[in-house]
Structure formats: C-alpha cells, structure tokens
Design a protein around this motif. Structure first.
Motif, PDB file in Angstrom:
ATOM      1  N   SER A   1       0.825  -1.215   0.000  1.00 57.24           N
ATOM      2  CA  SER A   1       0.000   0.000   0.000  1.00 57.24           C
ATOM      3  C   SER A   1       0.855   1.260   0.000  1.00 57.24           C
ATOM      4  O   SER A   1       2.002   1.251   0.443  1.00 57.24           O
ATOM      5  CB  SER A   1      -0.899   0.021   1.235  1.00 57.24           C
ATOM      6  N   GLY A   2       0.250   2.316  -0.496  1.00 59.03           N
ATOM      7  CA  GLY A   2       0.902   3.617  -0.472  1.00 59.03           C
ATOM      8  C   GLY A   2       1.178   4.122  -1.870  1.00 59.03           C
ATOM      9  O   GLY A   2       0.903   3.451  -2.865  1.00 59.03           O
ATOM     10  N   THR A   3       1.724   5.314  -1.948  1.00 57.59           N
ATOM     11  CA  THR A   3       2.044   5.933  -3.225  1.00 57.59           C
ATOM     12  C   THR A   3       3.495   5.655  -3.574  1.00 57.59           C
ATOM     13  O   THR A   3       4.391   5.941  -2.786  1.00 57.59           O
ATOM     14  CB  THR A   3       1.789   7.453  -3.172  1.00 57.59           C
ATOM     15  N   LYS A   4       3.703   5.076  -4.738  1.00 54.54           N
ATOM     16  CA  LYS A   4       5.046   4.819  -5.262  1.00 54.54           C
ATOM     17  C   LYS A   4       5.321   5.894  -6.304  1.00 54.54           C
ATOM     18  O   LYS A   4       4.486   6.143  -7.176  1.00 54.54           O
ATOM     19  CB  LYS A   4       5.145   3.427  -5.898  1.00 54.54           C
ATOM     20  N   ILE A   5       6.489   6.511  -6.213  1.00 55.09           N
ATOM     21  CA  ILE A   5       6.833   7.602  -7.123  1.00 55.09           C
ATOM     22  C   ILE A   5       8.050   7.209  -7.944  1.00 55.09           C
ATOM     23  O   ILE A   5       9.092   6.847  -7.391  1.00 55.09           O
ATOM     24  CB  ILE A   5       7.104   8.900  -6.343  1.00 55.09           C
ATOM     25  N   GLY A   6       7.896   7.253  -9.266  1.00 50.09           N
ATOM     26  CA  GLY A   6       8.981   6.943 -10.178  1.00 50.09           C
ATOM     27  C   GLY A   6       8.958   5.495 -10.628  1.00 50.09           C
ATOM     28  O   GLY A   6       8.441   4.616  -9.949  1.00 50.09           O
ATOM     29  N   LEU A   7       9.526   5.268 -11.804  1.00 49.95           N
ATOM     30  CA  LEU A   7       9.475   3.940 -12.410  1.00 49.95           C
ATOM     31  C   LEU A   7      10.210   2.887 -11.595  1.00 49.95           C
ATOM     32  O   LEU A   7       9.787   1.733 -11.541  1.00 49.95           O
ATOM     33  CB  LEU A   7      10.028   3.996 -13.831  1.00 49.95           C
ATOM     34  N   GLU A   8      11.297   3.269 -10.935  1.00 48.16           N
ATOM     35  CA  GLU A   8      12.037   2.288 -10.128  1.00 48.16           C
ATOM     36  C   GLU A   8      11.167   1.771  -8.983  1.00 48.16           C
ATOM     37  O   GLU A   8      11.075   0.568  -8.758  1.00 48.16           O
ATOM     38  CB  GLU A   8      13.327   2.901  -9.589  1.00 48.16           C
ATOM     39  N   ALA A   9      10.511   2.672  -8.266  1.00 46.88           N
ATOM     40  CA  ALA A   9       9.659   2.272  -7.136  1.00 46.88           C
ATOM     41  C   ALA A   9       8.447   1.472  -7.615  1.00 46.88           C
ATOM     42  O   ALA A   9       8.062   0.479  -6.982  1.00 46.88           O
ATOM     43  CB  ALA A   9       9.216   3.508  -6.348  1.00 46.88           C
ATOM     44  N   ILE A  10       7.839   1.896  -8.722  1.00 47.60           N
ATOM     45  CA  ILE A  10       6.681   1.179  -9.264  1.00 47.60           C
ATOM     46  C   ILE A  10       7.109  -0.213  -9.728  1.00 47.60           C
ATOM     47  O   ILE A  10       6.452  -1.214  -9.423  1.00 47.60           O
ATOM     48  CB  ILE A  10       6.035   1.978 -10.417  1.00 47.60           C
ATOM     49  N   GLY A  11       8.213  -0.283 -10.436  1.00 47.45           N
ATOM     50  CA  GLY A  11       8.719  -1.573 -10.914  1.00 47.45           C
ATOM     51  C   GLY A  11       9.054  -2.524  -9.779  1.00 47.45           C
ATOM     52  O   GLY A  11       8.767  -3.713  -9.853  1.00 47.45           O
ATOM     53  N   LYS A  12       9.661  -1.994  -8.722  1.00 52.09           N
ATOM     54  CA  LYS A  12       9.994  -2.835  -7.573  1.00 52.09           C
ATOM     55  C   LYS A  12       8.733  -3.399  -6.933  1.00 52.09           C
ATOM     56  O   LYS A  12       8.662  -4.587  -6.618  1.00 52.09           O
ATOM     57  CB  LYS A  12      10.811  -2.060  -6.542  1.00 52.09           C
ATOM     58  N   MET A  13       7.714  -2.554  -6.746  1.00 49.58           N
ATOM     59  CA  MET A  13       6.464  -3.008  -6.149  1.00 49.58           C
ATOM     60  C   MET A  13       5.825  -4.107  -7.002  1.00 49.58           C
ATOM     61  O   MET A  13       5.437  -5.160  -6.476  1.00 49.58           O
ATOM     62  CB  MET A  13       5.486  -1.851  -5.985  1.00 49.58           C
ATOM     63  N   LEU A  14       5.720  -3.877  -8.311  1.00 48.17           N
ATOM     64  CA  LEU A  14       5.092  -4.879  -9.178  1.00 48.17           C
ATOM     65  C   LEU A  14       5.913  -6.167  -9.199  1.00 48.17           C
ATOM     66  O   LEU A  14       5.357  -7.272  -9.162  1.00 48.17           O
ATOM     67  CB  LEU A  14       4.915  -4.320 -10.590  1.00 48.17           C
ATOM     68  N   GLY A  15       7.231  -6.052  -9.224  1.00 53.31           N
ATOM     69  CA  GLY A  15       8.088  -7.230  -9.172  1.00 53.31           C
ATOM     70  C   GLY A  15       7.939  -7.992  -7.874  1.00 53.31           C
ATOM     71  O   GLY A  15       7.887  -9.235  -7.859  1.00 53.31           O
ATOM     72  N   ASP A  16       7.846  -7.255  -6.764  1.00 53.11           N
ATOM     73  CA  ASP A  16       7.654  -7.897  -5.457  1.00 53.11           C
ATOM     74  C   ASP A  16       6.290  -8.585  -5.373  1.00 53.11           C
ATOM     75  O   ASP A  16       6.166  -9.649  -4.769  1.00 53.11           O
ATOM     76  CB  ASP A  16       7.801  -6.878  -4.324  1.00 53.11           C
ATOM     77  N   MET A  17       5.270  -7.995  -5.989  1.00 51.92           N
ATOM     78  CA  MET A  17       3.943  -8.629  -6.013  1.00 51.92           C
ATOM     79  C   MET A  17       3.999  -9.940  -6.812  1.00 51.92           C
ATOM     80  O   MET A  17       3.442 -10.947  -6.381  1.00 51.92           O
ATOM     81  CB  MET A  17       2.901  -7.683  -6.622  1.00 51.92           C
ATOM     82  N   MET A  18       4.687  -9.911  -7.960  1.00 47.99           N
ATOM     83  CA  MET A  18       4.823 -11.139  -8.753  1.00 47.99           C
ATOM     84  C   MET A  18       5.626 -12.183  -7.986  1.00 47.99           C
ATOM     85  O   MET A  18       5.309 -13.374  -8.022  1.00 47.99           O
ATOM     86  CB  MET A  18       5.480 -10.828 -10.100  1.00 47.99           C
ATOM     87  N   GLY A  19       6.647 -11.730  -7.264  1.00 41.10           N
ATOM     88  CA  GLY A  19       7.444 -12.653  -6.466  1.00 41.10           C
ATOM     89  C   GLY A  19       6.640 -13.278  -5.342  1.00 41.10           C
ATOM     90  O   GLY A  19       6.715 -14.489  -5.102  1.00 41.10           O
ATOM     91  N   ALA A  20       5.851 -12.451  -4.651  1.00 46.43           N
ATOM     92  CA  ALA A  20       5.043 -12.950  -3.532  1.00 46.43           C
ATOM     93  C   ALA A  20       4.034 -13.994  -3.994  1.00 46.43           C
ATOM     94  O   ALA A  20       3.715 -14.932  -3.267  1.00 46.43           O
ATOM     95  CB  ALA A  20       4.317 -11.791  -2.843  1.00 46.43           C
ATOM     96  N   THR A  21       3.528 -13.815  -5.224  1.00 46.54           N
ATOM     97  CA  THR A  21       2.519 -14.742  -5.759  1.00 46.54           C
ATOM     98  C   THR A  21       3.156 -15.820  -6.638  1.00 46.54           C
ATOM     99  O   THR A  21       2.444 -16.576  -7.295  1.00 46.54           O
ATOM    100  CB  THR A  21       1.464 -13.986  -6.593  1.00 46.54           C
TER     101      THR A  21
END
Length: 128
Positions: free
Chosen positions: A41-61
C-alpha cells in the motif's frame, strides 16, 4: 495517441510480458497509488519504485498474479477508467476480485495510476 490508446498500449505490452515497453508509456516521475493497508500500500513515485512493487507482487505470488480487462476502457479528458479482474495465490491464500484502475495521461504518458478493489479488506488480508 489518445489517452485510451496510451493505456491500451501499456496493457498490451504488460500482457505480453514486455515490461520495458509497458513502462515506456509512463512518465519517469509517475505516481502509483496502491490502496489498502498491506505491505504494498501507499504511493510509489517513479518507475524504479513502481517496478519494484510490481516485481515484489509477482514474487510474492510466485508469478500467479493475473490481471485481465473486463470491459471497455473509458476516458474523460486526461483520465482513463480500466475495469479489471485480478487473481493470485500466496501459499494457501487466494484472491479473485474485480477492480478498476484509473490512469491519468498527460502528453501521451501515464503520470498517475489509482487502483480500486471491490473488497479492500479481503485484498489486505491476501497481501499481509
């Protein structure tokens, strides 16, 4: 490109697993507003932060997170509404629900994304 064409191109690239092409439709300073009360949750700013979040979500699942369009993209000025269904699995926990992703497009680049889930409590439980 229209605002709908920008979001459609992003979605198509993402569905094909072409992350660099998908991210090419974002402004480098884009903001992603992930709702709820969980680890992502929260606001991710910039492509690096967004990419990390999406990658971590794919990793978690373990790659089981799937997001599919469920209806037409609709626009109102710079905003594009994108109805989706998302599902995934973490261990013995599963999630399968509808949502809406709302994109703001300026100068042919996605500058902000807000996500809405039909059952935020259930989604929070899934990600925690």
């Amino acid at each position: 490109m229209t605002t709908i064409e920008v979001v459609a191109a992003y979605s198509k690239a993402l569905s094909q697993g072409d992350i660099p092409k998908a991210f090419s439709h974002f402004s480098p300073e884009a903001k992603w507003h992930q709702p709820g009360n969980h680890q992502f949750s929260g606001t991710k700013i910039g492509l690096e932060a967004i990419g990390k979040m999406l990658g971590d979500m794919m990793g978690a699942t373990q790659g089981s997170l799937v997001i599919n369009p469920t209806g037409a993209l609709l626009s109102n000025g710079s905003l594009v509404s994108f109805p989706v269904h998302f599902s995934g699995k973490i261990g013995g926990k599963t999630v399968s629900m509808n949502g809406v992703d709302l994109f703001e497009v300026v100068d042919n680049k996605i500058v902000q994304v807000w996500l809405f889930s039909e059952d935020q409590v259930a989604e929070d439980e899934f990600w925690n």
